[in-house]
Design an enzyme around this catalytic site. Structure first.
Site, PDB file in Angstrom:
ATOM      1  N   CYS A  91     -65.906  64.684  19.993  1.00 58.79           N
ATOM      2  CA  CYS A  91     -66.104  63.460  19.410  1.00 58.79           C
ATOM      3  C   CYS A  91     -64.855  62.797  18.687  1.00 58.79           C
ATOM      4  O   CYS A  91     -64.047  63.416  18.488  1.00 58.79           O
ATOM      5  CB  CYS A  91     -67.214  63.518  18.189  1.00 58.79           C
ATOM      6  SG  CYS A  91     -68.752  64.317  18.664  1.00 58.79           S
ATOM      7  N   ARG A 127     -60.412  63.741  24.788  1.00 60.72           N
ATOM      8  CA  ARG A 127     -60.974  64.527  24.220  1.00 60.72           C
ATOM      9  C   ARG A 127     -62.118  65.164  24.813  1.00 60.72           C
ATOM     10  O   ARG A 127     -62.535  66.080  24.559  1.00 60.72           O
ATOM     11  CB  ARG A 127     -60.936  64.201  22.650  1.00 60.72           C
ATOM     12  CG  ARG A 127     -59.709  63.965  21.931  1.00 60.72           C
ATOM     13  CD  ARG A 127     -59.999  63.274  20.897  1.00 60.72           C
ATOM     14  NE  ARG A 127     -60.674  64.463  19.671  1.00 60.72           N
ATOM     15  CZ  ARG A 127     -59.831  65.172  19.284  1.00 60.72           C
ATOM     16  NH1 ARG A 127     -58.547  65.156  18.936  1.00 60.72           N
ATOM     17  NH2 ARG A 127     -60.431  65.943  18.261  1.00 60.72           N
ATOM     18  N   TRP A 144     -69.834  63.718  21.941  1.00 59.44           N
ATOM     19  CA  TRP A 144     -70.123  64.957  22.657  1.00 59.44           C
ATOM     20  C   TRP A 144     -71.190  65.495  22.204  1.00 59.44           C
ATOM     21  O   TRP A 144     -71.278  65.911  21.052  1.00 59.44           O
ATOM     22  CB  TRP A 144     -68.702  65.928  22.495  1.00 59.44           C
ATOM     23  CG  TRP A 144     -68.686  66.953  23.578  1.00 59.44           C
ATOM     24  CD1 TRP A 144     -68.216  66.658  24.871  1.00 59.44           C
ATOM     25  CD2 TRP A 144     -69.121  68.098  23.393  1.00 59.44           C
ATOM     26  NE1 TRP A 144     -68.421  68.026  25.470  1.00 59.44           N
ATOM     27  CE2 TRP A 144     -68.818  68.858  24.600  1.00 59.44           C
ATOM     28  CE3 TRP A 144     -69.610  68.870  22.235  1.00 59.44           C
ATOM     29  CZ2 TRP A 144     -69.164  70.399  24.834  1.00 59.44           C
ATOM     30  CZ3 TRP A 144     -69.879  70.431  22.482  1.00 59.44           C
ATOM     31  CH2 TRP A 144     -69.750  70.906  23.484  1.00 59.44           C
ATOM     32  N   ASN A 156     -68.215  63.338  13.360  1.00 57.79           N
ATOM     33  CA  ASN A 156     -67.924  64.308  14.234  1.00 57.79           C
ATOM     34  C   ASN A 156     -68.314  65.717  13.251  1.00 57.79           C
ATOM     35  O   ASN A 156     -68.065  65.589  11.954  1.00 57.79           O
ATOM     36  CB  ASN A 156     -66.363  64.591  14.385  1.00 57.79           C
ATOM     37  CG  ASN A 156     -65.936  63.352  15.064  1.00 57.79           C
ATOM     38  OD1 ASN A 156     -66.676  62.587  15.931  1.00 57.79           O
ATOM     39  ND2 ASN A 156     -64.600  63.305  15.272  1.00 57.79           N
ATOM     40  N   GLY A 157     -68.673  66.642  13.969  1.00 56.83           N
ATOM     41  CA  GLY A 157     -69.253  67.973  13.246  1.00 56.83           C
ATOM     42  C   GLY A 157     -70.620  68.110  13.371  1.00 56.83           C
ATOM     43  O   GLY A 157     -71.262  67.495  14.354  1.00 56.83           O
ATOM     44  N   GLU A 198     -56.573  82.994  33.560  1.00 55.62           N
ATOM     45  CA  GLU A 198     -56.154  81.652  33.313  1.00 55.62           C
ATOM     46  C   GLU A 198     -56.395  80.538  34.642  1.00 55.62           C
ATOM     47  O   GLU A 198     -56.937  79.838  34.577  1.00 55.62           O
ATOM     48  CB  GLU A 198     -54.772  81.848  33.065  1.00 55.62           C
ATOM     49  CG  GLU A 198     -54.255  80.521  32.511  1.00 55.62           C
ATOM     50  CD  GLU A 198     -55.099  79.221  31.723  1.00 55.62           C
ATOM     51  OE1 GLU A 198     -56.084  79.815  30.927  1.00 55.62           O
ATOM     52  OE2 GLU A 198     -54.870  77.983  31.719  1.00 55.62           O
ATOM     53  N   LYS A 251     -59.000  77.575  35.245  1.00 54.51           N
ATOM     54  CA  LYS A 251     -58.534  76.173  35.453  1.00 54.51           C
ATOM     55  C   LYS A 251     -59.432  75.768  36.489  1.00 54.51           C
ATOM     56  O   LYS A 251     -59.777  74.670  36.565  1.00 54.51           O
ATOM     57  CB  LYS A 251     -57.126  76.298  35.889  1.00 54.51           C
ATOM     58  CG  LYS A 251     -55.821  75.742  35.128  1.00 54.51           C
ATOM     59  CD  LYS A 251     -55.942  75.186  34.004  1.00 54.51           C
ATOM     60  CE  LYS A 251     -56.672  75.725  33.071  1.00 54.51           C
ATOM     61  NZ  LYS A 251     -56.228  75.696  31.608  1.00 54.51           N
ATOM     62  N   GLU A 292     -62.629  74.864  35.154  1.00 49.88           N
ATOM     63  CA  GLU A 292     -62.701  73.550  34.375  1.00 49.88           C
ATOM     64  C   GLU A 292     -62.571  72.292  35.295  1.00 49.88           C
ATOM     65  O   GLU A 292     -63.330  71.376  34.915  1.00 49.88           O
ATOM     66  CB  GLU A 292     -61.542  73.726  33.491  1.00 49.88           C
ATOM     67  CG  GLU A 292     -61.523  74.644  32.248  1.00 49.88           C
ATOM     68  CD  GLU A 292     -60.373  74.600  31.504  1.00 49.88           C
ATOM     69  OE1 GLU A 292     -60.422  74.487  30.299  1.00 49.88           O
ATOM     70  OE2 GLU A 292     -59.337  74.709  32.112  1.00 49.88           O
ATOM     71  N   HIS A 346     -66.619  98.589  41.234  1.00 46.39           N
ATOM     72  CA  HIS A 346     -67.671  98.959  40.124  1.00 46.39           C
ATOM     73  C   HIS A 346     -68.595  97.939  40.034  1.00 46.39           C
ATOM     74  O   HIS A 346     -69.153  97.464  39.257  1.00 46.39           O
ATOM     75  CB  HIS A 346     -67.144  99.207  38.858  1.00 46.39           C
ATOM     76  CG  HIS A 346     -66.060 100.534  39.085  1.00 46.39           C
ATOM     77  ND1 HIS A 346     -66.826 101.699  39.207  1.00 46.39           N
ATOM     78  CD2 HIS A 346     -64.786 100.845  38.782  1.00 46.39           C
ATOM     79  CE1 HIS A 346     -65.474 102.633  39.232  1.00 46.39           C
ATOM     80  NE2 HIS A 346     -64.335 101.781  39.007  1.00 46.39           N
ATOM     81  N   LYS A 367     -61.470  68.268  24.647  1.00 50.03           N
ATOM     82  CA  LYS A 367     -60.176  68.809  24.478  1.00 50.03           C
ATOM     83  C   LYS A 367     -59.908  69.811  23.237  1.00 50.03           C
ATOM     84  O   LYS A 367     -59.345  70.809  23.518  1.00 50.03           O
ATOM     85  CB  LYS A 367     -58.978  67.788  24.379  1.00 50.03           C
ATOM     86  CG  LYS A 367     -57.626  68.151  24.424  1.00 50.03           C
ATOM     87  CD  LYS A 367     -57.299  68.564  25.547  1.00 50.03           C
ATOM     88  CE  LYS A 367     -55.856  69.171  25.149  1.00 50.03           C
ATOM     89  NZ  LYS A 367     -55.287  70.257  26.234  1.00 50.03           N
TER      90      LYS A 367
HETATM   91  C1  G6P Z   1     -61.160  73.663  24.617  1.00 54.49           C
HETATM   92  C2  G6P Z   1     -60.017  73.000  25.870  1.00 54.49           C
HETATM   93  C3  G6P Z   1     -59.273  74.338  26.214  1.00 54.49           C
HETATM   94  C4  G6P Z   1     -58.529  74.984  24.996  1.00 54.49           C
HETATM   95  C5  G6P Z   1     -59.572  75.433  24.092  1.00 54.49           C
HETATM   96  C6  G6P Z   1     -58.967  76.061  23.021  1.00 54.49           C
HETATM   97  O1  G6P Z   1     -62.066  74.654  25.408  1.00 54.49           O
HETATM   98  O2  G6P Z   1     -60.718  72.438  26.783  1.00 54.49           O
HETATM   99  O3  G6P Z   1     -58.067  73.634  27.013  1.00 54.49           O
HETATM  100  O4  G6P Z   1     -57.773  76.045  25.433  1.00 54.49           O
HETATM  101  O5  G6P Z   1     -60.350  74.454  23.814  1.00 54.49           O
HETATM  102  O6  G6P Z   1     -58.338  75.094  22.147  1.00 54.49           O
HETATM  103  P1  G6P Z   1     -56.976  74.972  21.096  1.00 54.49           P
HETATM  104  O7  G6P Z   1     -56.993  73.589  20.606  1.00 54.49           O
HETATM  105  O8  G6P Z   1     -57.516  75.889  19.971  1.00 54.49           O
HETATM  106  O9  G6P Z   1     -55.912  75.757  21.782  1.00 54.49           O
END
Ligand code: G6P
Length: 613
Positions: free
Chosen positions: A2, A28, A75, A101-102, A486, A490, A493, A509, A608
């Site tokens: 949010c 975000r 969000w 937010n929250g 990682e 990606k 995502e 396994h 984000k």
């Molecule tokens: C969200 C974002 C990711 C990020 C993660 C941790 O899931 O989409 O890209 O890696 O949060 O965020 P931070 O700000 O703590 O690195």
């Protein structure tokens, strides 16, 4: 997640300020948007499910204007994305409007009490409770600031709040607890925002509210109070980021721009990190000398998402190079498992935003248990940066795309530096080896540039070939396994492809049962000591019909005997391969998503910065 923006000032209409602020927060992640403005003693509200663009259209059809206003991107947490659940929420007589937010954890009991008093709810959100509760206290006492303060005392959970009241056409009230909120300082106008990009067009100066503080914001002044009503003073914080950093500069997407910024980011993170004689690491702000380190018998690395994988790189390196046990945990697990930590534990928390709710809670828990906490943070002045005992900033600049790229590279560099620093302090790294690694590190920026220039045509070709894949496996061993994690994240995502990372040796396994004709397997094979082992695993999946795209280090041509396609990274020291091997993975995910027509910078359901649990 949010976003909040608010304006009070001389402009006749705050709506354009609010809309441009909301647009800057779009990155975000959100699913609905809304604004409320005050004019002639009445609040006008427009809100809708969907993008800010849709809100803009709604405002064209049904315009509102007013000098004071609040805006929000939501969000969904409580209730589906819908017009009704979008913020702002308002009291029954439309006198009070609230953006939040929250999460209000005790909203159900508060809602029950308010309903008994006759309040009617129009949404499924926890936030609406706040609007009615402020209204209730306001009706009892007639003092708005006091009504907000009493509300804050009644609610449990996390909040960043913006409040408008029709009786007070010259002010906004803001409050925060465990969810970021700043009060931007202008000339004869002031702002509130959950993040600086929302107001960067107007000011770089702001007060960063602390937990359980509220601010009374007028055009000609800002007053900040603690939750007991005492006025407090704050220093003005000046943000260094400029508007340009938040623009695409000709790139089709922020993600691509940020991928291409990596040579510079890596260079920035390496310069000034070595002593004048070039023989030591210098991490300003970090007081982890020999004495402190000898007191430490274990390390925890705690983070979420991509930052967690950067931490895993650190685990592999630290254990191998300093022989201290390292546990790497996702913050949402760590915080509820009663972790075995004490004053002999070093906890490293990693966060790009510095505001991730679980990571922040993990930090607080670690401090309460006496551990020493080192934060690796990108956002200067963020909650994690302020709460950690020591901070190492990652200097990645603004990262806008939801899918993290350059911040990951900067976090990995931070793990390299910390590992080398600890190894040197504990006399576990001979000078000759240090100098060899340092030289290799300083070559990384040009090597990343090299990959960006040379690998793209090949990657685009492979994307065309593999675009119809439905399931993708990433396999590797040791650091290559972590890089695969990682890479797989990606792809999930932004390309929405089902993909799983697996330790290559663990395939037999279970997951090998899923390999069938044309399943795509990305084999990361840069650790030369493990080359033959992973090569054998690649043969096993090939034998079952998989197509294999390998990422290998130059010189290991033997991989061509088993893989269908190979992307080579330049040669480097074994401990530094992760950062290079990840770049082709980023590009692969990016071009797959592009080929599939996905909204790369704003992937569905993702945010984000995750400021709720
Ligand atoms: C969200 C974002 C990711 C990020 C993660 C941790 O899931 O989409 O890209 O890696 O949060 O965020 P931070 O700000 O703590 O690195």
């Amino acid at each position: 997640m949010c976003g909040i923006v608010g304006y009070v000032g001389q402009k006749n209409n705050s709506v354009p300020v609010l809309i441009s602020g909301l647009e800057s927060l779009e990155y975000r992640g959100y699913d609905s948007a809304g604004v409320a403005v005050l004019s002639n003693g009445a609040i006008g509200i427009r809100k809708t499910k969907g993008k800010v663009e849709k809100l803009r259209d709604l405002l064209l059809e049904q315009p509102i204007s007013g000098k004071v206003g609040i805006g929000h991107t939501r969000w969904a947490t409580h209730g589906v994305p819908s017009d009704e659940n979008a913020h702002p929420h308002f009291s029954n007589d439309d006198k009070i409007a609230v953006v939040h937010n929250g999460i209000i954890e005790n909203y159900q009991e508060l809602k029950d009490e308010l309903q008994k008093k006759g309040y009617v709810f129009h949404s499924d959100t926890d936030t609406e409770t706040v609007a009615h509760l402020i209204d209730d206290y306001y009706k009892q006492g007639g003092d708005l600031l006091e009504a907000v303060r009493l509300t804050l005392q009644a609610i449990e959970g996390s909040y960043a709040l913006g409040v408008l009241c029709a009786d007070h056409p010259d002010q906004l009230i803001a409050a925060r607890k465990e969810s970021p909120l700043i009060v931007g300082i202008g000339e004869n106008e002031n702002f509130i925002a959950s993040d600086i990009p929302a107001i960067l067009n107007y000011t770089k100066n702001a007060y960063i509210l602390e937990d359980k503080e509220l601010a009374l914001v007028k055009a000609d002044g800002i007053k900040i109070y603690d939750i007991d009503g005492n006025e407090v003073s704050h220093e003005v914080y000046t943000y260094k980021w400029d508007v340009e950093a938040a623009q695409k500069n000709g790139y089709e997407h922020f993600m691509l721009k940020e991928i291409y910024e990596q040579p510079k980011v890596v260079m920035d993170n390496l310069s000034k990190r070595f002593s004048a004689d070039g023989k030591h690491i210098e991490l300003d702000g970090i007081k982890l000398g020999k004495a402190e380190l000898e007191n430490i018998d274990q390390i925890y690395i705690v983070a979420c998402g991509t930052a967690y994988y950067a931490g895993l790189v650190g685990k592999y390196l630290l254990e191998r190079m300093v022989r201290i046990p390292v546990n790497s945990e996702v913050a949402s697990e760590f915080r509820y498992k009663d972790p075995l930590i004490d004053e002999h534990t070093l906890v490293i928390v990693i966060s790009q935003s510095g505001e991730t709710a679980d990571t922040l809670s993990a930090l607080k828990l670690s401090k309460a248990k006496g551990a020493r906490v080192l934060g690796i943070v990108n956002a200067v002045g963020s909650s994690i940066a302020r709460e950690a005992d020591d901070v190492l900033y990652t200097l990645a600049g603004f990262e806008i795309a939801v899918a993290s790229t350059k911040a990951f590279s900067a976090q990995v560099i931070a793990m390299y530096l910390i590992t080398l620093h600890i190894a040197q302090e504990l006399d576990m790294l001979p000078e000759k080896d240090f100098l060899e690694i340092k030289e290799a590190m300083l070559r990384l920026p040009s090597q990343i540039s090299d990959i960006l220039t040379k690998a793209v045509p090949a990657i685009r070709k492979f994307v065309n070939k593999y675009i119809s894949s439905k399931n993708v496996f990433y396999i590797g061993r040791g650091l290559d396994y972590v890089v695969g994690m990682e890479g797989s994240l990606k792809l999930k995502e932004i390309a929405y492809l089902h993909s799983e990372p697996y330790a290559a040796g663990e395939l037999k396994h279970g997951p090998i049962a899923l390999i069938e004709k044309a399943t795509l397997v990305v084999g990361v094979v840069t650790q030369e000591a493990l080359f033959d082992k992973t090569k054998s695993n690649i043969k096993e999946v090939k034998a079952r019909g998989a197509k294999v795209l390998a990422i290998a280090m130059k010189g290991n041509d033997g991989i061509e005997e088993v893989a269908d396609d190979v992307i080579y990274i330049p040669r480097t020291h074994w401990m530094l391969t992760s950062i290079l091997a990840n770049v082709p993975q980023q590009l692969f995910a990016y071009y797959m998503a592009l080929g599939l027509g996905e909204d790369i910078d704003k992937p569905r359901n993702l945010a984000k910065s995750v400021t709720v649990e």
